[in-house]
Enzyme design. Structure first.
Site, short mmCIF file in Angstrom:
data_model
loop_
_atom_site.label_atom_id
_atom_site.label_comp_id
_atom_site.label_asym_id
_atom_site.label_seq_id
_atom_site.Cartn_x
_atom_site.Cartn_y
_atom_site.Cartn_z
N LYS A 37 50.98 36.78 25.36
CA LYS A 37 50.83 38.05 24.66
C LYS A 37 50.91 37.95 23.14
CE LYS A 37 55.67 39.44 24.72
NZ LYS A 37 56.58 40.54 24.84
N GLY A 39 49.26 36.15 21.00
CA GLY A 39 48.03 35.93 20.24
C GLY A 39 47.91 34.49 19.78
N LYS A 54 61.58 23.07 11.35
CA LYS A 54 61.60 21.67 10.93
C LYS A 54 60.77 21.44 9.68
CE LYS A 54 64.05 21.77 13.62
NZ LYS A 54 64.54 22.61 14.73
N ILE A 188 71.17 27.01 15.43
CA ILE A 188 70.32 27.83 14.54
C ILE A 188 71.06 28.14 13.25
CG2 ILE A 188 69.28 30.13 14.24
CD1 ILE A 188 68.31 30.02 17.05
N ASP A 318 63.24 28.60 29.17
CA ASP A 318 64.41 29.35 28.67
C ASP A 318 64.81 30.53 29.55
OD1 ASP A 318 64.43 27.72 26.46
OD2 ASP A 318 64.27 29.33 24.99
N HIS A 450 65.97 -6.24 12.47
CA HIS A 450 66.76 -6.20 11.24
C HIS A 450 65.84 -6.10 10.03
CE1 HIS A 450 69.97 -7.05 8.42
NE2 HIS A 450 69.16 -7.92 7.83
#
Ligand code: FAD
Ligand code: NAD
Length: 471
Positions: A37, A39, A54, A188, A318, A450
């Site tokens: 939804k 867009g 970021k 956050i 989520d 190294h």
């Protein structure tokens, strides 16, 4: 979408969980449609989350470094100025490049992209309110819900994304606030607080718990990180809860009190960032029409194979259990499609890395010391400071440590915790080690180039069962 045609799979939500599942389904030869939804594809992560934050973290770090950390490197710079508008444009370029890239991947993998809001009509039909006007519906033999999450509001404060903001406002401010109060010292709060602190705001973070970074962050690492961020100018009020706020005036007033009750204080800010967590998003999805319910935290309940009680409807990302992370959502997108096409899938929830992209970065995987103590597990700790690492020294970037935790009897790695330069990249090695059930000795006996920062990783592993060479 043609109303008559039935898809093998309809996905509601084109965030990381949804778009990855759509591509995987396309690759597996399923007839698949993905409804979004916004867009634009990529969800919270690409549009208003991981990626824009970021971009700002990287560029604000460069700005801060040029201001404060060039002279001793033999680099003399003249007038350094911030052009916030251009910094925001650079962010938008990264975002649009990536979201368009997913549209391309949809075409390449025969995923039908339906731009609109989806709502269940019945168990196999999703009605779509199209962005460009009009309606359609699409039928699916299988349906994935991948509608993601939204910022949890703070009662009594009205989010206008200008004065009282969530992360969405925090990636789009048009000027640097003088005073910013951050409610919540989780990821956050610390990432976005860092951005604005580096750009010149006076940032105060109010955190309910006794440590920053949330309970997943190892307490020792959290303490070190807090000191480093404080050195950069951020202020912290731990064990302090925000009780109420008043945004009716020109500035915002924030009432705080000691978490255990008592001492009250009123903070004044021109911008308040509400960062107290995110909650699953299912508004307008028509769950009532199919009799699906959410738990007390708003999450859709699923079984091991991501199925709801209606077996052909699965949930990923989520909006259901587990850490709210993009790479977790991505793993679930692939696994849920594999359950569908093959009958089996795989996500190891014990080996999902977390990264906080401050400077220095903080990264961890597996269990931390306080969790192991609480569980009564006997463990050994080995750590190595970046101040003793040759590459960190050449880079004049030596803050932080790598910390390994392994089982006291078997030496099997239980957790890896890093604060330091490039921690976010380095944790991949810890995750792989955990996934393969490695011991700290396995890592320490593996040759590391190294001079690299990863030698600190190897030496921390060595320090877990023996002694480090360079410290
Ligand atoms: P979402 O990305 O939220 O996608 C869900 C999509 O579904 C949305 O685009 C929404 O528009 C759409 N949708 C909802 N309902 C409907 C409907 N009815 N019809 C059609 N479409 C619908 N995670 C990390 O791993 N690393 C990070 O660095 C990181 N940084 C972050 C920074 C910020 C500021 C924020 C807010 C989050 C960050 N995250 C990060 C978390 C990450 O963004 C989420 O874990 C990830 O986006 C979850 O993916 P998802 O697909 O489950 O949900
Ligand atoms: P969070 O849960 O990480 O942190 C919220 C913090 O607010 C907690 O530490 C909590 O104790 C505190 N808090 C809650 N109420 C409070 C109050 N009244 N007063 C003071 N403190 C209070 O949530 P977030 O930082 O908002 O992030 C949301 C989600 O987004 C997380 O799941 C996170 O993993 C994800 N995210 C990830 C990244 C990343 O991976 N780099 C970046 C950003 C966001």
């Amino acid at each position: 979408a043609s109303e008559a045609e039935e898809k093998d799979l309809v996905i509601i939500g084109g965030g990381v969980a949804g778009y990855v599942a759509a591509i995987k389904a396309g690759q597996s030869g399923l007839k698949v449609a993905c409804i979004e939804k916004r867009g634009s594809l990529g969800g919270t992560c690409l549009n208003v989350g991981c990626i824009p934050s970021k971009s700002l973290l990287n560029n604000s770090h460069l700005y801060h470094q040029i201001l404060h950390d060039t002279k001793n490197r033999g680099i003399e710079v003249g007038d350094v100025k911030l052009n916030l508008q251009t910094m925001m444009k650079a962010k938008e370029t990264s975002v649009s490049g990536l979201t368009k890239g997913i549209e391309f991947l949809f075409k390449k993998n025969n995923v039908e992209y339906i731009k609109g809001t989806g709502a269940f009509q019945d168990e196999n039909t999703v009605a779509v309110n199209l962005i460009d006007g009009g309606e359609t519906s699409v039928r699916g033999k299988n349906i994935f819900i991948a509608t993601g999450s939204e910022a949890t509001p703070f009662p009594g404060l009205t989010i206008d994304e200008k004065k009282v903001i969530t992360s969405t406002g925090a990636i789009a401010l048009q000027q640097v606030p003088k005073k910013m109060v951050v409610i919540g010292g989780g990821i956050i709060g610390l990432e976005m607080g860092s951005v604005w602190s580096r750009l010149g705001a006076e940032v105060t973070v109010v955190e309910f718990l006794g440590q920053i970074g949330g309970p997943g962050m190892d307490a020792e690492i959290a303490k070190m990180t807090q000191k480093m961020l404080a050195k950069q100018g951020m202020k912290f009020k731990l064990n302090t809860k925000v009780t109420k706020g008043d945004d009716s005036g020109e500035s915002v007033k924030i009432n705080t009190e000691a978490a255990k009750g008592g001492k009250e204080e009123i903070l004044d800010a021109d911008v308040v960032l509400v960062a107290i967590g995110r909650r699953p998003y299912t508004a307008g999805l028509g769950l009532d029409n199919i009799g699906l319910e959410t738990d007390e935290k708003g999450r859709l309940v699923i079984d091991q194979e991501y199925r709801t009680k209606i077996p052909h409807i699965r949930v990923i990302g989520d909006v259901t259990f587990g850490p709210m992370l993009a790479h977790k959502a991505e793993e679930e997108g692939v696994a849920a499609v594999e359950y569908l096409t093959k009958g089996y899938g795989h996500v190891n929830y014990g080996a999902i890395p977390s990264v906080m992209y401050t400077h220095p970065e903080v990264a961890w995987v597996g269990q931390n010391e306080q969790e192991l103590k609480a569980a009564g597990v006997k463990y050994r700790v080995g750590s190595f400071p970046f101040s003793a690492n040759s590459r960190a020294k050449t880079n004049l970037d030596t803050e932080g440590i790598v910390k390994f935790i392994s089982d006291a009897n078997t030496d099997r790695i239980l957790g890896v915790h890093i604060v330091g330069p490039n921690a976010g990249e380095m944790i991949a090695e810890g995750t792989l080690a955990l996934e393969y059930g490695a011991s700290s000795e396995d890592v320490a006996r593996t040759s590391h180039a190294h001079p690299t920062l990863s030698e600190a990783f190897k030496e921390a592993a060595m320090a877990t069962y023996d002694k480090a060479i360079h410290y």
